[in-house]
Write an enzyme that holds these catalytic residues in place. Sequence first.
Site, PDB file in Angstrom:
ATOM      1  N   SER A 192       0.877  -1.175   0.000  1.00 58.41           N
ATOM      2  CA  SER A 192       0.000   0.000   0.000  1.00 58.41           C
ATOM      3  C   SER A 192       0.912   1.222   0.000  1.00 58.41           C
ATOM      4  O   SER A 192       2.081   1.113   0.389  1.00 58.41           O
ATOM      5  CB  SER A 192      -0.830  -0.003   1.286  1.00 58.41           C
ATOM      6  N   TYR A 217      -2.404  -1.585  10.770  1.00 63.78           N
ATOM      7  CA  TYR A 217      -2.385  -1.774   9.312  1.00 63.78           C
ATOM      8  C   TYR A 217      -1.040  -1.309   8.747  1.00 63.78           C
ATOM      9  O   TYR A 217      -0.399  -2.029   7.974  1.00 63.78           O
ATOM     10  CB  TYR A 217      -3.536  -1.000   8.684  1.00 63.78           C
TER      11      TYR A 217
END
Length: 269
Positions: free
Chosen positions: A134, A147
């Site tokens: 990401s 995360y």
Amino acid sequence: MMASTVLITGASSGFGKDAVRLFQKNGWNVIASMRSPEKEAELGKLDNVALVRLDVTDSASIQNAVAEGIARFGSIDALVNNAGFGSLGVLEAAPTDVVRQQFDVNVFGVIEVIKAVLPQMRRQKSGVIVNVASMGGRIAFPFSTLYHATKYAVEGLSESLQFELEPLGIKVKIVEPGGYKTDFAGRSLATFGAGDLLDYKPAYDVFASKVDTWPMSERVWEVAEAIFEAASDGSEQLRYPVGADAVQLLQARKEMDDLAIKNLIASHI
Ligand code: NAP
């Protein structure tokens, strides 16, 4: 010439599902792996797509899926580690099972699937491992500690892994999407907020009121295209940022120091 074969995790939705369609359209054999293949109505009807059960937290399912894919197609030329799970909230309020699940799926799952395909790639003396991290693997936003910790881990793992696999003919790639409107917030996100910790609540509430208004791109297919490019371009490029937000923020991350980047992020939250 024999068609190449890709194994994709988390193929039931979002980037993973689009990637199955794109690889298949380009003549690849696809091992489309997911937790509940019995619920998938569309992908199994495509030629040269094998639907297999693979839960990245279940070792037996990983071994079975890899064996089934090799038995059906004879090789695994690319692995796409796409399955992922997110969480949102104050670290101190994070339930232990969410902390564990976050790392089980996004980190330990990735490691276990990589280890399961490597014997085949070593036999072939070729292969490409594409890890979907990401932009949040190189830049961090508030209230997303777990995360980010997992996506930073995937970045570090990938960057180191390339050294030991390159001499064996195996490439490692990282795809870094920005914000895309998949079903991630609906099906793949655990939100625990501030729990009952009042010290954090005002700041978390401000954040939560804004988070739904963040611009998310609808051009979800761009990520499948980047995954496909990473798997097939034959280049030594390691990172593939995707989306205007990812490209801009990761460029800023390169040019700014830690304090400047923190202030930039804070000014948007
Ligand atoms: P998504 O549609 O929710 O896809 C997530 C996929 O992961 C689903 O297919 C889900 O399967 C699967 N999954 C979750 N836990 C699993 C497990 N234990 N074993 C196997 N599969 C599992 O969301 P997405 O946006 O396409 O996300 C795909 C990847 O992109 C994730 O790694 C995510 O972190 C990353 N990413 C997303 C964005 C974004 O803005 N959307 C941005 C950057 C990175 P089920 O259907 O069984 O739940």
